[in-house]
Design a protein around this motif. Structure first.
Motif, PDB file in Angstrom:
ATOM      1  N   LYS A  86      24.990  37.371  65.886  1.00 11.56           N
ATOM      2  CA  LYS A  86      23.639  36.878  65.346  1.00 11.56           C
ATOM      3  C   LYS A  86      22.537  37.785  65.553  1.00 11.56           C
ATOM      4  CE  LYS A  86      24.488  31.666  65.165  1.00 11.56           C
ATOM      5  NZ  LYS A  86      24.158  30.621  65.934  1.00 11.56           N
ATOM      6  N   ARG A  87      22.645  38.354  67.096  1.00 11.39           N
ATOM      7  CA  ARG A  87      21.506  39.268  67.458  1.00 11.39           C
ATOM      8  C   ARG A  87      21.658  40.648  66.574  1.00 11.39           C
ATOM      9  NH1 ARG A  87      23.000  39.252  73.653  1.00 11.39           N
ATOM     10  NH2 ARG A  87      21.581  41.294  73.709  1.00 11.39           N
ATOM     11  N   ILE A  88      22.758  41.052  66.248  1.00  7.24           N
ATOM     12  CA  ILE A  88      23.084  42.342  65.690  1.00  7.24           C
ATOM     13  C   ILE A  88      22.379  42.045  64.043  1.00  7.24           C
ATOM     14  CG2 ILE A  88      24.853  43.897  64.576  1.00  7.24           C
ATOM     15  CD1 ILE A  88      26.390  43.085  67.395  1.00  7.24           C
ATOM     16  N   PHE A  89      22.947  41.259  63.352  1.00  6.99           N
ATOM     17  CA  PHE A  89      22.560  41.165  62.040  1.00  6.99           C
ATOM     18  C   PHE A  89      20.817  40.662  62.003  1.00  6.99           C
ATOM     19  CE2 PHE A  89      27.199  39.617  61.547  1.00  6.99           C
ATOM     20  CZ  PHE A  89      27.254  40.850  61.067  1.00  6.99           C
ATOM     21  N   ASN A  90      20.431  39.796  62.775  1.00  7.18           N
ATOM     22  CA  ASN A  90      18.978  39.769  62.911  1.00  7.18           C
ATOM     23  C   ASN A  90      18.277  40.923  63.107  1.00  7.18           C
ATOM     24  OD1 ASN A  90      18.842  36.962  62.266  1.00  7.18           O
ATOM     25  ND2 ASN A  90      18.987  36.181  64.430  1.00  7.18           N
ATOM     26  N   PHE A  96      15.230  46.820  59.995  1.00  7.57           N
ATOM     27  CA  PHE A  96      15.547  47.839  58.902  1.00  7.57           C
ATOM     28  C   PHE A  96      15.134  47.291  57.388  1.00  7.57           C
ATOM     29  CE2 PHE A  96      17.612  49.197  62.824  1.00  7.57           C
ATOM     30  CZ  PHE A  96      17.205  50.471  62.685  1.00  7.57           C
ATOM     31  N   THR A  97      15.949  46.575  57.074  1.00  7.83           N
ATOM     32  CA  THR A  97      16.106  45.674  55.652  1.00  7.83           C
ATOM     33  C   THR A  97      16.639  44.433  55.602  1.00  7.83           C
ATOM     34  OG1 THR A  97      16.694  46.072  53.442  1.00  7.83           O
ATOM     35  CG2 THR A  97      18.271  46.844  55.100  1.00  7.83           C
ATOM     36  N   GLY A 104      31.653  39.508  57.984  1.00 10.07           N
ATOM     37  CA  GLY A 104      32.365  38.728  59.098  1.00 10.07           C
ATOM     38  C   GLY A 104      31.751  38.811  60.459  1.00 10.07           C
ATOM     39  N   ILE A 105      32.223  38.338  61.485  1.00  4.24           N
ATOM     40  CA  ILE A 105      31.385  38.122  62.583  1.00  4.24           C
ATOM     41  C   ILE A 105      31.144  39.788  63.215  1.00  4.24           C
ATOM     42  CG2 ILE A 105      33.610  38.353  64.162  1.00  4.24           C
ATOM     43  CD1 ILE A 105      32.116  35.976  65.705  1.00  4.24           C
ATOM     44  N   ASP A 106      31.705  40.724  62.834  1.00  7.70           N
ATOM     45  CA  ASP A 106      31.556  41.917  63.297  1.00  7.70           C
ATOM     46  C   ASP A 106      31.273  43.027  62.208  1.00  7.70           C
ATOM     47  OD1 ASP A 106      34.136  42.169  62.431  1.00  7.70           O
ATOM     48  OD2 ASP A 106      35.001  43.152  63.908  1.00  7.70           O
ATOM     49  N   ALA A 238      25.216  41.891  48.031  1.00 11.16           N
ATOM     50  CA  ALA A 238      24.748  40.098  47.877  1.00 11.16           C
ATOM     51  C   ALA A 238      24.016  39.873  49.216  1.00 11.16           C
ATOM     52  CB  ALA A 238      26.061  39.298  47.817  1.00 11.16           C
ATOM     53  N   TYR A 239      22.955  40.548  49.202  1.00 13.11           N
ATOM     54  CA  TYR A 239      22.214  40.284  50.481  1.00 13.11           C
ATOM     55  C   TYR A 239      21.418  39.021  50.628  1.00 13.11           C
ATOM     56  CZ  TYR A 239      18.250  41.862  47.321  1.00 13.11           C
ATOM     57  OH  TYR A 239      17.701  41.918  46.178  1.00 13.11           O
ATOM     58  N   TRP A 240      20.796  38.781  51.998  1.00  8.20           N
ATOM     59  CA  TRP A 240      20.285  37.503  52.189  1.00  8.20           C
ATOM     60  C   TRP A 240      19.125  37.182  51.219  1.00  8.20           C
ATOM     61  CZ3 TRP A 240      19.991  38.898  58.060  1.00  8.20           C
ATOM     62  CH2 TRP A 240      21.117  38.473  58.653  1.00  8.20           C
ATOM     63  N   ASP A 241      18.741  35.896  51.174  1.00 11.01           N
ATOM     64  CA  ASP A 241      17.728  35.445  50.265  1.00 11.01           C
ATOM     65  C   ASP A 241      16.480  36.027  51.201  1.00 11.01           C
ATOM     66  OD1 ASP A 241      15.764  34.078  48.963  1.00 11.01           O
ATOM     67  OD2 ASP A 241      16.521  32.123  49.267  1.00 11.01           O
ATOM     68  N   THR A 242      15.487  36.325  50.485  1.00 11.09           N
ATOM     69  CA  THR A 242      14.220  36.956  51.138  1.00 11.09           C
ATOM     70  C   THR A 242      13.396  35.736  51.610  1.00 11.09           C
ATOM     71  OG1 THR A 242      13.159  37.231  48.953  1.00 11.09           O
ATOM     72  CG2 THR A 242      14.041  39.148  49.702  1.00 11.09           C
ATOM     73  N   SER A 243      13.415  34.500  50.994  1.00 11.84           N
ATOM     74  CA  SER A 243      12.664  33.544  51.437  1.00 11.84           C
ATOM     75  C   SER A 243      13.112  32.882  52.727  1.00 11.84           C
ATOM     76  CB  SER A 243      12.677  32.419  50.384  1.00 11.84           C
ATOM     77  OG  SER A 243      13.892  31.930  50.130  1.00 11.84           O
TER      78      SER A 243
END
Length: 370
Positions: A86-90, A96-97, A104-106, A238-243
């Motif tokens: 979670k820390r990495i993806f956040n 960055f973007t 996956g988890i990694d 398929a990136y995260w929702d911007t909202s």
């Protein structure tokens, strides 16, 4: 460069590296993740363990022989790995973007098309991501960059650990076509058997096959694979929702006897990080939550067994992004429930978010419906 720039980030020896980052005494030691039973197999090994010939799938009894007297065995700690993940993806999303597709988890895909120019070139962008991840977690990652998803993913495996590989339209035939066909993502055991029957050993062997042979043997999947290996691909991320629905941070404790002052300091730092993310995304929130897991005091601390997570929340009358106000609410929740029990994990969350530019409009509406 006008092409799509897709990055594939792959954490290095993730589970074992998390154990080493969490417990600094394990640095430079052969660490494996597995059940400590002779019939078990290794599911993750550190790079230090790999120097002894210990890799994923090695029986635990064999690993003990290979690194006799040196091997460190850790059982799976999913919660720890998820915390680092979670820390990495956040971090990537915040610094960055938001165009990140978690696989996956990694590992994840990152759309670097519109951001690489800020760093001068794609390599500098990737080095900046690697440095930020290491600074935040103490973990290394390898990144492949390319104009297609497949090539980016294959590129992240070429140089490990802490490596970078750029696969372009000019060099992909050299870097990809000489690889064993089993290294291609999507070639499973059934397809591999058919490849072997056709004497296909490398990607280049597959590319040279007659189109009719590919279609007759592999059908539509074979045709799509042929296109992908020639650099023709659907490259949508398929990136995260911007909202943003909520913002949260949490911390897993690495020792049992934390003082109240230490806990409050960690809680403040978590709150500060969350508020910084609110400021960056220009949002304010109305609901604050405290999430906490206590150790079961009747069970050995080292086994990291614990009670279920409990979450407590309260709402403000108005939207806010004020650090002092939010931390005061979080600390109040902690004061209400904390009685000195050893804590495994603590986290804070801010939800019921709204863009700051819409606060006046929303509050006016709230007054009308009241």
């Amino acid at each position: 460069m006008n092409d799509k720039v897709i990055l594939h980030l792959d954490m290095d020896a993730f589970f074992a590296s998390c154990e080493q980052a969490h417990d600094k005494s394990l640095r430079n030691k052969p660490v494996v993740v597995s059940r400590n039973h002779d019939k078990s197999i290794i599911i993750a090994s550190s790079y230090d363990a790999r120097k002894y010939g210990i890799k994923v799938g090695t029986p635990i009894f064999k690993a003990k022989e290979l690194a006799y007297g040196e091997l460190v065995i850790r059982e799976v700690n999913r919660e720890l790995y998820e915390d680092y993940s979670k820390r990495i993806f956040n971090l990537i999303k915040d610094q960055f973007t938001y165009k990140v597709e978690v696989l996956g988890i990694d590992e994840c895909f990152i759309d670097g098309t519109n951001i690489w120019k800020r760093y001068g070139n794609v390599q500098n962008l990737c080095l900046a991501i690697q440095a930020a991840v290491y600074q935040e977690t103490g973990l290394t990652c390898s990144i492949g960059a390319s104009f297609t998803r497949l090539f980016a993913k294959m590129g992240s495996d070429i140089k490990k650990p802490n490596g970078f590989t750029m696969i372009t339209k000019e060099n992909f035939k050299t870097l990809i076509w000489n690889k064993p066909i089993e290294d291609v993502i999507g070639v499973g055991s059934s397809s591999l058997e058919k490849m072997q029957n056709l004497n296909v050993k490398t990607v280049n062997d597959f590319i040279k096959l007659d189109q009719k042979v590919i279609n007759d043997t592999f059908g539509l999947a074979g045709y799509k694979m042929y296109e992908k290996l020639n650099g023709i691909n659907n490259n949508k991320i398929a990136y995260w929702d911007t909202s943003i629905k909520s913002i949260s941070n949490e911390k897993t404790f690495d020792k049992k006897n934390m003082t109240t002052d230490e806990i409050e300091e960690i809680l403040f730092n978590l709150t500060q990080k969350a508020v910084n993310r609110m400021h960056k995304n220009e949002v304010a929130g109305k609901t604050v939550a405290l999430s906490i897991k206590f150790y079961n005091q009747e069970i050995n601390f080292e086994k990291r067994e614990h009670k279920k997570r409990k979450t407590y929340s309260e709402s403000f009358n108005d939207y806010t992004d004020n650090l002092e106000k939010i931390y005061s609410k979080v600390k109040s929740l902690l004061d209400d429930i904390y009685e000195g029990e050893p804590i495994l994990l603590i986290g804070i969350g801010i939800s019921n978010l709204i863009e700051k530019k819409n606060i006046v409009k929303q509050q006016s509406f709230d007054k009308i419906i009241v």
